[in-house]
Write a protein that holds these residues in place. Structure first.
Motif, mmCIF file in Angstrom:
data_model
loop_
_atom_site.group_PDB
_atom_site.id
_atom_site.type_symbol
_atom_site.label_atom_id
_atom_site.label_comp_id
_atom_site.label_asym_id
_atom_site.label_seq_id
_atom_site.Cartn_x
_atom_site.Cartn_y
_atom_site.Cartn_z
ATOM 1 N N VAL A 61 46.802 23.030 14.832
ATOM 2 C CA VAL A 61 47.695 21.579 14.673
ATOM 3 C C VAL A 61 46.766 21.052 13.548
ATOM 4 O O VAL A 61 45.810 20.323 14.035
ATOM 5 C CB VAL A 61 47.420 20.766 15.749
ATOM 6 N N HIS A 115 49.813 17.341 9.734
ATOM 7 C CA HIS A 115 50.259 15.885 9.854
ATOM 8 C C HIS A 115 49.452 14.982 9.300
ATOM 9 O O HIS A 115 48.136 15.126 9.138
ATOM 10 C CB HIS A 115 49.873 15.768 11.490
ATOM 11 N N ASN A 119 49.488 12.219 15.087
ATOM 12 C CA ASN A 119 50.297 12.887 15.983
ATOM 13 C C ASN A 119 50.732 14.051 15.255
ATOM 14 O O ASN A 119 51.481 14.331 14.238
ATOM 15 C CB ASN A 119 51.598 11.928 16.314
ATOM 16 N N PHE A 121 52.951 16.281 16.000
ATOM 17 C CA PHE A 121 54.370 16.529 15.905
ATOM 18 C C PHE A 121 55.089 15.688 14.894
ATOM 19 O O PHE A 121 56.186 16.115 14.504
ATOM 20 C CB PHE A 121 54.889 16.319 17.320
ATOM 21 N N LEU A 126 55.912 21.326 14.382
ATOM 22 C CA LEU A 126 55.003 21.882 15.445
ATOM 23 C C LEU A 126 56.191 22.044 16.666
ATOM 24 O O LEU A 126 56.242 23.066 17.259
ATOM 25 C CB LEU A 126 54.049 20.846 15.990
ATOM 26 N N ASP A 127 56.887 21.020 16.924
ATOM 27 C CA ASP A 127 57.814 21.031 18.093
ATOM 28 C C ASP A 127 58.947 22.240 17.931
ATOM 29 O O ASP A 127 58.997 23.249 18.819
ATOM 30 C CB ASP A 127 58.869 19.711 18.181
ATOM 31 N N SER A 152 48.854 13.731 19.947
ATOM 32 C CA SER A 152 49.682 15.038 19.866
ATOM 33 C C SER A 152 50.053 15.303 21.392
ATOM 34 O O SER A 152 51.068 15.847 21.921
ATOM 35 C CB SER A 152 48.865 16.158 19.236
ATOM 36 N N GLY A 156 53.845 15.482 23.027
ATOM 37 C CA GLY A 156 54.186 16.600 23.740
ATOM 38 C C GLY A 156 54.712 16.344 25.082
ATOM 39 O O GLY A 156 55.839 16.976 25.635
#
Length: 208
Positions: A61, A115, A119, A121, A126-127, A152, A156
């Motif tokens: 990430v 990112h 975050n 996501f 990522l998701d 993050s 999640g």
């Protein structure tokens, strides 16, 4: 203790850049006292090989790599973004912006899009990557405990994943950040474990 089935569990390593994790990195010295206080580097060296050997998929990430045109004409730049650009942290094309050779991606890992803030996501894939790989439980390690790891992991949880924080495999810029991470974790994490506790959980899963 939760069970961590390899088919649906992911290890998320947040921001494993040289600037954070290698001696000589721009943020290494400021984070090292907090990292040393929990045995961060020793625990990462224990945890990551066991996770890989167990067949659990690793996701990287990564923070946005700094480029000269970052934030040009942006309406709202937060102080951390401004400071990151000023110091040229995680500079694109430079050693500090390269992944740490030990804690960064290996063949077969998934590297999410970068990112821009905290975050992992937000504005990334990522998701989608986690869902496409059938992941339901997320294990978080890396930097920074009360910034990118927290943001993050919190997201999640909001997206419906089971979230585990490995509290001695993350660190912050200062002791206050470490305390904040532990206080805030109670609001979103399904589980907070030490490295030893998590590895015991993997053993229990393997025996089940």
């Amino acid at each position: 203790m939760s069970f961590y089935e390899k088919e649906s569990t992911a290890l998320l390593i947040v921001d494993p850049y040289n600037d954070f994790m290698s001696d000589g990195g721009k943020l290494y010295d400021i984070t090292k006292p907090q990292a040393d206080s929990v045995g961060f580097y020793e625990n990462m060296r224990k945890l990551i090989p066991v996770v890989r050997a167990a067949g659990i998929k690793v996701f990287i990430v990564p923070h946005h790599r700094t480029r000269p045109t970052d934030f040009d004409d942006w309406a709202a730049i937060n102080p951390t973004q401004g400071e990151t650009k000023r110091k040229e942290c995680f500079q694109d094309g430079a050693w500090g912006g390269e992944f740490h050779p030990e804690f960064g991606p290996q063949p077969g890992d998934v590297v999410a899009l970068e990112h821009w803030a905290q975050n992992g996501f937000a504005n990334t894939d990522l998701d989608a990557q986690l869902k496409q790989h059938g992941m339901k439980k997320l294990i978080f390690v890396g930097f920074i405990a009360n910034s990118c790891v927290e943001a993050s992991a919190r997201m999640g949880m909001e997206l419906g994943y089971h979230v585990t924080l490995i509290k001695d495999a993350t660190a912050a810029f200062n002791p206050e950040g470490m305390v904040a991470a532990r206080v805030n974790a109670k609001l979103f994490a399904h589980s907070e474990l030490t490295t030893a506790e998590f590895l015991d959980g993997l053993k229990a899963t393997a025996k089940a």
